[in-house]
Design a protein around this motif. Structure first.
Motif, mmCIF file in Angstrom:
data_model
loop_
_atom_site.group_PDB
_atom_site.id
_atom_site.type_symbol
_atom_site.label_atom_id
_atom_site.label_comp_id
_atom_site.label_asym_id
_atom_site.label_seq_id
_atom_site.Cartn_x
_atom_site.Cartn_y
_atom_site.Cartn_z
ATOM 1 N N VAL A 1 -0.722 12.262 11.743
ATOM 2 C CA VAL A 1 -0.086 10.989 11.421
ATOM 3 C C VAL A 1 -0.378 9.966 12.517
ATOM 4 O O VAL A 1 -0.542 10.314 13.682
ATOM 5 N N SER A 2 -0.434 8.715 12.119
ATOM 6 C CA SER A 2 -0.661 7.608 13.053
ATOM 7 C C SER A 2 0.172 6.411 12.603
ATOM 8 O O SER A 2 0.155 6.059 11.417
ATOM 9 N N GLU B 1 -2.177 -0.291 10.463
ATOM 10 C CA GLU B 1 -2.033 0.552 9.271
ATOM 11 C C GLU B 1 -1.395 1.886 9.669
ATOM 12 O O GLU B 1 -1.873 2.568 10.560
ATOM 13 N N VAL B 2 -0.315 2.233 9.013
ATOM 14 C CA VAL B 2 0.313 3.542 9.206
ATOM 15 C C VAL B 2 -0.338 4.501 8.214
ATOM 16 O O VAL B 2 -0.484 4.171 7.030
ATOM 17 N N LEU C 1 7.674 6.087 4.446
ATOM 18 C CA LEU C 1 7.744 5.260 5.655
ATOM 19 C C LEU C 1 8.880 4.271 5.447
ATOM 20 O O LEU C 1 8.884 3.523 4.461
ATOM 21 N N GLU C 2 9.834 4.265 6.370
ATOM 22 C CA GLU C 2 10.999 3.403 6.181
ATOM 23 C C GLU C 2 11.550 2.923 7.510
ATOM 24 O O GLU C 2 11.303 3.523 8.564
ATOM 25 N N GLU C 3 12.270 1.795 7.423
ATOM 26 C CA GLU C 3 12.959 1.279 8.597
ATOM 27 C C GLU C 3 14.098 2.223 8.950
ATOM 28 O O GLU C 3 14.887 2.607 8.076
ATOM 29 N N LYS D 1 -4.902 11.598 1.800
ATOM 30 C CA LYS D 1 -4.541 10.579 2.789
ATOM 31 C C LYS D 1 -3.560 9.591 2.183
ATOM 32 O O LYS D 1 -3.701 9.185 1.026
ATOM 33 N N TRP D 2 -2.571 9.190 2.993
ATOM 34 C CA TRP D 2 -1.610 8.153 2.612
ATOM 35 C C TRP D 2 -1.752 7.006 3.589
ATOM 36 O O TRP D 2 -1.825 7.217 4.808
ATOM 37 N N ILE D 3 -1.788 5.760 3.066
ATOM 38 C CA ILE D 3 -1.900 4.578 3.923
ATOM 39 C C ILE D 3 -0.844 3.554 3.527
ATOM 40 O O ILE D 3 -0.503 3.415 2.350
ATOM 41 N N SER D 4 -0.320 2.844 4.505
ATOM 42 C CA SER D 4 0.654 1.785 4.227
ATOM 43 C C SER D 4 -0.061 0.574 3.647
ATOM 44 O O SER D 4 -1.212 0.291 3.981
#
Length: 412
Positions: free
Chosen positions: A67-68, A81-82, A96-98, A115-118
């Protein structure tokens, strides 16, 4: 003797029975074994193998999730980019959340769900939690977590631009960008701002300070054209760790070509619209003590139907030569920050229009002339003054950008 014979006969019968049983046992054993090299009965061996062989299975290769940003990372650029990349498996779920509000950030799966990207920008000064559940080939699931924070709001930079979106301005209006924080990486900022003229007009940037940059064309913007401004600055490090906070795209409209030619020697002004003389008015300009500025100025957005001028604003004190205290004027159209206006001449000066220069650097016109300028000339229209011994205005005392030849304009 009869009893003896009977006994002998029973023993003989027992031996025969025993021999028969032994023979039978040997025969049964022979049918249950195969000599080396013999083939079994058709189908017998296959049936035995299928029912008795253990099942063949390959153990799942351990799944790996990267993860990055990594957990514990601070001051992450909000434009980052997350992402999560899974090896030897797929992404079963990613969130991905606040951290404080639970507000999710949108994302998508790519690379065959590995792969997952924001897909949304992050916020400044915010803590985030990123959880990724990966699944291996055997269906086993593992979850990896990362928590990180973005650049603090104290390192957020923005800018205001002029003219505003959708405005219509004259052919001489430079575009101006004023930054909230000093720009050290000027080249990066210039590359992130694209300005396109509908006519293909080329231009250049000139930095007047670390917070102010302007852009003008090689020549005046073509009349009735359009400028498109694209500021792809979000996430740009402008210097000292200050990060720009937005992207912006907008358009500016260019009106007719309107230029006032002001002749201090002949005390008159002519106004040209698209290179044709439309109006001519007598004028009174700066006297010998306060001569009008020469060269080019640009009409600003500051127009005052009624205005009060005070001598103190140009450095004059009571008793100084030329001190006029304060005067009320009409139709005041600003040309410079230092106080140069086009306005209706004072009642005292009206008889001297076209006869002598009496002002402190302003362009005094009649009620008709000043009123026409007030109503018909817009920000970005040009005023070109000749016949005066004074220098040009400082470039940022209003818009003195046209006093540079274009070959000398670009500067950092």
């Amino acid at each position: 003797m009869a009893e003896l014979d009977e006994t002998r006969n029973r023993r003989k019968g027992l031996r025969v029975a025993l021999i028969s049983l032994l023979a039978l046992g040997l025969t049964l054993s022979g049918t249950g074994c195969s000599a080396v090299g013999e083939s079994p009965a058709p189908g017998a061996a296959e049936t035995s193998t299928a029912t008795t062989a253990p099942p063949s299975t390959t153990p799942a290769v351990p799944v790996q999730t990267l993860v990055s940003p990594a957990t514990g990372t601070v001051s992450v650029n909000p434009a980052t980019e997350v992402n999560a990349m899974v090896t030897n498996g797929t992404v079963a779920k990613a969130v991905l959340e606040e951290q404080a509000t639970g507000t999710p950030v949108a994302g998508e799966l790519v690379v065959s769900n590995r792969k997952w990207i924001s897909k949304e920008p992050l916020k400044f000064g915010t803590d985030y939690v990123f959880s990724v559940t990966a699944q291996d080939t055997a269906g086993t699931k593992t979850t990896t977590y990362s928590s990180f924070s973005t650049v603090a709001a104290s390192h957020e930079a923005d800018a205001w631009v002029y003219p505003a979106e959708g405005a219509t301005v004259g052919v001489g209006q430079p575009l101006e960008f004023n930054f909230s924080e000093p720009v050290i990486n000027k080249e990066a900022v210039e590359k992130a701002i694209t300005i396109t003229s509908s006519t293909g007009q080329q231009g250049a940037f000139r930095w007047y300070s670390n917070t102010k940059v302007r852009y003008r064309g090689a020549d005046y913007w073509p009349a009735n054209s359009k400028l498109t401004v694209q500021m792809a600055l979000f996430g740009t490090d402008i210097g000292n760790g200050m990060i720009y906070n937005a992207n912006k795209s907008y358009e500016v409209n260019i009106g007719n070509k309107v230029i006032m030619e002001a002749d201090a020697a002949n005390m008159s002004v002519s106004i040209l619209i698209n290179d044709q003389v439309a109006k001519t008015f007598p004028a009174s300009m700066g006297d010998e003590r306060f001569p009008s500025a020469s060269g080019f100025m640009v009409i600003t957005a500051d127009k005052q139907r009624y205005a009060t001028f005070k001598a103190s604003t140009i450095g004059l004190k009571p008793g100084d030569p030329g001190d006029y205290g304060s005067v009320d004027v009409e139709f005041a159209t600003r040309l410079s920050n230092s106080g140069i206006f086009i306005h209706q001449a004072t009642p005292y000066a009206i008889p001297y229009l076209g006869v002598t220069n009496l002002s402190h650097g302003c362009i005094g016109l009649s009620h008709e002339g000043a009123g026409w300028v007030f109503e018909n000339m817009r920000p970005g229209d040009l005023v070109h003054t000749v016949g005066t011994p004074n220098d040009t205005i400082h470039p940022t005392d209003g818009y003195g950008d046209w006093n540079f030849a274009f070959k000398d304009y670009a500067s950092r």
